[in-house]
Design a protein around this motif. Sequence first.
Motif, PDB file in Angstrom:
ATOM      1  N   THR A 115      33.074  33.765  32.070  1.00  0.00           N
ATOM      2  CA  THR A 115      32.636  33.457  32.655  1.00  0.00           C
ATOM      3  C   THR A 115      31.040  33.483  32.428  1.00  0.00           C
ATOM      4  N   ASN A 123      37.648  26.066  34.780  1.00  0.00           N
ATOM      5  CA  ASN A 123      37.181  27.256  36.247  1.00  0.00           C
ATOM      6  C   ASN A 123      38.447  28.123  36.622  1.00  0.00           C
ATOM      7  N   TRP A 124      38.457  28.060  37.634  1.00  0.00           N
ATOM      8  CA  TRP A 124      39.324  29.130  38.427  1.00  0.00           C
ATOM      9  C   TRP A 124      39.432  28.319  39.707  1.00  0.00           C
ATOM     10  N   SER A 152      35.586  30.641  42.558  1.00  0.00           N
ATOM     11  CA  SER A 152      34.672  30.576  41.138  1.00  0.00           C
ATOM     12  C   SER A 152      33.485  28.964  41.152  1.00  0.00           C
ATOM     13  N   TRP A 206      41.309  44.520  38.686  1.00  0.00           N
ATOM     14  CA  TRP A 206      42.090  43.593  38.783  1.00  0.00           C
ATOM     15  C   TRP A 206      43.529  43.155  39.377  1.00  0.00           C
ATOM     16  N   ASN A 220      47.369  32.958  41.240  1.00  0.00           N
ATOM     17  CA  ASN A 220      46.441  32.129  40.098  1.00  0.00           C
ATOM     18  C   ASN A 220      46.767  30.827  40.502  1.00  0.00           C
ATOM     19  N   ASN A 241      44.642  27.431  36.353  1.00  0.00           N
ATOM     20  CA  ASN A 241      43.495  27.107  35.874  1.00  0.00           C
ATOM     21  C   ASN A 241      42.808  25.502  35.800  1.00  0.00           C
ATOM     22  N   ASP A 276      39.541  38.290  44.332  1.00  0.00           N
ATOM     23  CA  ASP A 276      38.449  38.026  43.777  1.00  0.00           C
ATOM     24  C   ASP A 276      37.910  36.671  43.174  1.00  0.00           C
ATOM     25  N   GLN A 277      38.691  35.604  43.038  1.00  0.00           N
ATOM     26  CA  GLN A 277      38.709  34.690  42.708  1.00  0.00           C
ATOM     27  C   GLN A 277      38.298  33.282  43.784  1.00  0.00           C
ATOM     28  N   ASP A 334      31.660  34.905  42.422  1.00  0.00           N
ATOM     29  CA  ASP A 334      31.673  36.388  41.739  1.00  0.00           C
ATOM     30  C   ASP A 334      31.070  37.436  42.720  1.00  0.00           C
TER      31      ASP A 334
END
Lengths: 299, 448
Positions: free
Chosen positions: B95, B113-114, B118, B216, B336, B339, B412-413, B417
């Motif tokens: 990142t 990326n996510w 993100s 996390w 998730n 990606n 969080d994603q 950030d």
Amino acid sequence: MSSTVTSGGFGGGKTVKVRAGRPNAVWALPAVLFFTFFAVVPMGLAFYLSFTKWDGLGDPKPVGFANWQKLLDDPRLTQSLGITLMLMAASWVFQTVISLLLGVWAAGHQRNRAILSAIFFVPFLLSSTAIALLFYALLDPNFGIIRENTLGSTSGAFLAIVFVGGWQFIPFHTLIYQGGARQIPQVLYQAAAIDGAGRYRQFFSITLPQLRHTITTSTVLMVVGSLTYFETVLILTKGGPGTDTAILPYLMYEAGFKSYDFGYASAIASFLVVAATGLSLILVRLTGFGGMRSTREGM
Amino acid sequence: MESNRGRSTGSTGTAFSRRWVLGAGASALLTTGLSACGSGEGSGGGGGETITAFVYGDDAVKVQAAAVERFNRSTASKTAKGKIKLEKIPGSDYTPKLRTAMGSPSAPDVFFNWGGGSIKAYQEAGKVLDLTDIIQKDPVLKSGFLPSVLAAGDLKGRHYGIPMRGMQPVILFYNKTVFAEQKLQPPTTWDQLLANNAKLKKAGITPFALGGSDLWPELMWLEYLTDRIGGPEVFRRIQDGDAEGWGDPAILKAAEMVKTLVDDGAFGSKFSSVSYVNGGAPAVFAKGKAAMHLMGSWEYSTQLGKFPDFAKSNLGWAAFPAIAGGTGDVRNVVGNPTNYWSINPRTQNKDAAIAFLMECASEAYAKDLVALGDVPTTSNAAALLSSAPNPEYAKFQYDMVQQAPAFTLSWDQALGDELGTKMHTEIGKLFAGKSSPSEFVSACKGLK
């Protein structure tokens, strides 16, 4: 660095030698350039960034004093400042006591002392990252040597950071004290021995006062150094548990490289520069180190 | 203190200058060597331009490496007059490295990326190409992926990325040996889970492995609890920018349940210094010191790498249990979705970048993912799963995601950030007992 400086002068060849080693301003040029480009300019840029909002993409947007205002209001900063000062004090006590004693001991000319001193010095040659990783593995709660929740408890994590920092830097300060102690004239001890002073009396009445300037030097290095204590915290605790070991440099890293709030990170960085400069000035003033009064006046 | 370390004091000028000359010579050699390498790779083929793709450099990267090789030999590459050069960046550095590179002349053309939060900052700075129209116009891209997965990476209904890795739902893993010895069944309700915990603790076994020092893994608990108690809407509101959403009773209830679990020793007494990333939590789990592990689907490949016997015969998996009185569907999933590949609008060869993304939607690509143990997010994945190293596990994941009424992106994603980092800090404090559930809620409400 010093290699560049010397080789820069070396180009001057014979003319330099004629002046009997009196360096002129040109000698300092490489160092000045290096310092300008790799210290002064980045510092200036960071100071500029502290007045902007920048996430690393696009262009920094000026926001006036917003980041500085945030710095004053941020409860985490107050907590972090407290932790930083505590770490500073604890590291100073831990490192000074041990390295002073070791250094004075190592100042003797016996061969075993020379060999042991060389071994003691080894930790300082390792990178702080490697040392932190090593202790991280040793402190692993399930597979390490000390299978406790060391890094997960507030006091354990704090003490671990103090210890690991000490383990690395005590050798360096030992070296300073060794050099300092070796400069103390033997006649002082001989005179004291004639007067009937014992070993402890000699230590407190001769060695300690004579090492005054050495203590100041070592203290300034420790105090300012503990403001840049970063890798150890990053690797051992990541500021945890909770935020209990998040010292200022870690807070700066988190703001910059995890939250991508480079403006606020730069404000913290600028604050650190001011604090470190201020602290070393105060220390130098308080100890009379700046006056460079000789410890051997009247001898 | 570190600054002291540069201070070496030299001996004589001659000695240093010789060393200096040697050093200069060596660095000159190194530079020429490097630039030779650079031009060697850069010149590819018939004068076509080579563009760069940044990828998260873990074990799964061989799938992308194979795709790049296939693409560079393909006619699509020749038509677009471009080749891809893959840059594998080690995980924890990914990142920050991407962030700094995007502002520099050496920015990548295509980047991993996510999705969602993100890439929000990238979207706002105009550093990511809107792919919506391209996807709509291309039949392969349009119908090639599970719609929920394609949409999970969206920003305000626009697509900015193409799915390029397996799905990563969070799953409740259990140690079959421990469960058999203690005569337990994987819990389907919260009461069963608590009953299991009591039995396990009596037997001296920690109920759940938890890599608390990484933060996390703790978040995963809060995500599932909130979803089961209040449904996906609770976090959706927060994700959409309403910080008051943290005040939802479901969040407080979830935080209280976390506190109860922690206080009851469900995670043992040392979890706050255990890490997932360094292999601590997976080892505790595989060795039977802990009976269960709430983790992303990558736990399987992690265990396969570290404890292959355990992964093959004693690793069990189940959905997160239902909570009595909760309104969330028990089939809901968090984690998730996958990606994504996104494109830098400033790329010198957009055609090549898009053509490469198409290659990653191909069946050959999906087959490579399956062979690695991943479950692709392509619409045809179900048919490929029989060739997976563990078809049963692959099928479980696929069904879990396909049947889920909602797939909530890791908080969080989703938050990006800045907020994500601050939220991690608050979650760490909650689990470490440094803040109470109500303090946690009010701290989160204040996150901006």
